[in-house]
Design an enzyme around this catalytic site. Sequence first.
Site, PDB file in Angstrom:
ATOM      1  N   HIS A 170       0.795  -1.229   0.000  1.00 26.18           N
ATOM      2  CA  HIS A 170       0.000   0.000   0.000  1.00 26.18           C
ATOM      3  C   HIS A 170       0.826   1.277   0.000  1.00 26.18           C
ATOM      4  CE1 HIS A 170       1.043   0.117   4.194  1.00 26.18           C
ATOM      5  NE2 HIS A 170       0.503   1.302   4.318  1.00 26.18           N
TER       6      HIS A 170
HETATM    7  N1  UDP Z   1      -4.032  -4.571   8.696  1.00 32.76           N
HETATM    8  C1  UDP Z   1      -5.324  -4.992   8.902  1.00 32.76           C
HETATM    9  N2  UDP Z   1      -6.080  -5.379   7.824  1.00 32.76           N
HETATM   10  C2  UDP Z   1      -5.578  -5.376   6.566  1.00 32.76           C
HETATM   11  C3  UDP Z   1      -4.236  -4.959   6.368  1.00 32.76           C
HETATM   12  C4  UDP Z   1      -3.499  -4.539   7.454  1.00 32.76           C
HETATM   13  O1  UDP Z   1      -5.793  -5.043  10.022  1.00 32.76           O
HETATM   14  O2  UDP Z   1      -6.299  -5.741   5.633  1.00 32.76           O
HETATM   15  C5  UDP Z   1      -3.261  -4.120   9.873  1.00 32.76           C
HETATM   16  C6  UDP Z   1      -1.929  -4.779  10.024  1.00 32.76           C
HETATM   17  O3  UDP Z   1      -2.050  -5.983  10.744  1.00 32.76           O
HETATM   18  C7  UDP Z   1      -1.143  -3.740  10.798  1.00 32.76           C
HETATM   19  C8  UDP Z   1      -1.715  -2.447  10.312  1.00 32.76           C
HETATM   20  O4  UDP Z   1      -2.967  -2.766   9.703  1.00 32.76           O
HETATM   21  O5  UDP Z   1      -1.391  -3.819  12.162  1.00 32.76           O
HETATM   22  C9  UDP Z   1      -0.777  -1.839   9.347  1.00 32.76           C
HETATM   23  O6  UDP Z   1      -1.393  -0.810   8.727  1.00 32.76           O
HETATM   24  P1  UDP Z   1      -0.878  -0.219   7.365  1.00 32.76           P
HETATM   25  O7  UDP Z   1      -0.229  -1.297   6.589  1.00 32.76           O
HETATM   26  O8  UDP Z   1      -2.036   0.499   6.781  1.00 32.76           O
HETATM   27  O9  UDP Z   1       0.119   0.918   7.808  1.00 32.76           O
HETATM   28  P2  UDP Z   1       1.635   1.003   8.231  1.00 32.76           P
HETATM   29  O10 UDP Z   1       1.909  -0.004   9.272  1.00 32.76           O
HETATM   30  O11 UDP Z   1       2.448   0.828   7.002  1.00 32.76           O
HETATM   31  O12 UDP Z   1       1.740   2.395   8.761  1.00 32.76           O
END
Ligand code: UDP
Length: 363
Positions: free
Chosen positions: A208
């Site tokens: 993403h």
């Molecule tokens: N996550 C979720 N459902 C999904 C994809 C990701 O619950 O379909 C959770 C994942 O387990 C993690 C968090 O969302 O805890 C990560 O979010 P994201 O990837 O949006 O952001 P980043 O961590 O890169 O800031």
Amino acid sequence: MKLVTIVGARPQFIKASALSRALASYPDIEEVIIHTGQHFDENMSAVFFEEMDIPAPKYNLDIHSLGHGAMTGRMLEEIEKILVVERPDFVVVYGDTNSTLAGALAAKKLHIQVVHIEAGLRSFNMDMPEEVNRILTDRISDILFCPTMTAVQNLKMEGFEAFDSKVYNSGDIMYDAALFFKDKAANKASIYSGMDLKENEFILATIHRQENTDNQARLRSIINALNSIHRSKPVIVPLHPRTQSILKKLNIQPEFRVIEPVGYLDMIALTSHAYLVLTDSGGLQKEAYFFGKYCITLRDQTEWVELVNHGLNQLTGADEDKIWEAYQSVDYSVLNFDVQLYGDGQAAQFIIEKLRAQHKVIE
Ligand code: UDP
């Protein structure tokens, strides 16, 4: 004592849930939640509030689907109006999104103490919008809670010892959340068996980050790599709506299994039963480690360098061959997940105690 907490994106709901849960033992502290609306998708917002049992936000700004400038600007304007009315002692912001920066900036200009949770992380790549948000937020925060010693060191290198702000290593509040939701997710195993997947016999992937989704060559290369891996073990991708619409526009039809974004409990169930994880997410890299899974990171840098240093995470960028080689070279018999890299799972408690102490000083 009164806190205003700003949330807007998936990982922020997860982290905020840990703080809210810990705050339940402190009746003298009032928490008001502002949801900026940055992530508005049903599975990424409403389900999260329900599942995480976060107190309902008092304010829903519904600001989303805009460019960085318009989004951050509107949030800044709306958050400022609320802070003028609420007059909290502290504004709490998490991570590195536009909501984080807007919340911190609005509070700072009103002379309200800014608390940054997940401070000090750096990818050292200023082309990433998240890196810009992190650095600016850290600089205007009054109290910075770092998840690791590496993050504390990063701030030292930027001269924070000379600034009028407080820096603590609180441990990672995401670890608090993962520990709490682990048991709750145990009866969620149907998510993967319902998809005809076998324990440790499938791969979980997410994509993403703008650096991958907005660069056609990188995106195609990652998709090709996932397609190849899928021919060896099923690859499941809960796909962010942004990535989904980009694939559609480019007419890319992945061979692997694409599903809608899933709730956090389902995500934990998938992570903890997968063979390994491939991702460009920050949070998921750590969750892979929390649940004893190797992580191949589809980025050129990571903020979570401890994982790489301990051989539990490999950075492949978007290079198709590197991703395939990383997948081929995983050998669980030599991996040791039994190291405590992110604190003791009590970060929320630590943060609240420090805020209370600081509040006494201000009074
Ligand atoms: N996550 C979720 N459902 C999904 C994809 C990701 O619950 O379909 C959770 C994942 O387990 C993690 C968090 O969302 O805890 C990560 O979010 P994201 O990837 O949006 O952001 P980043 O961590 O890169 O800031």
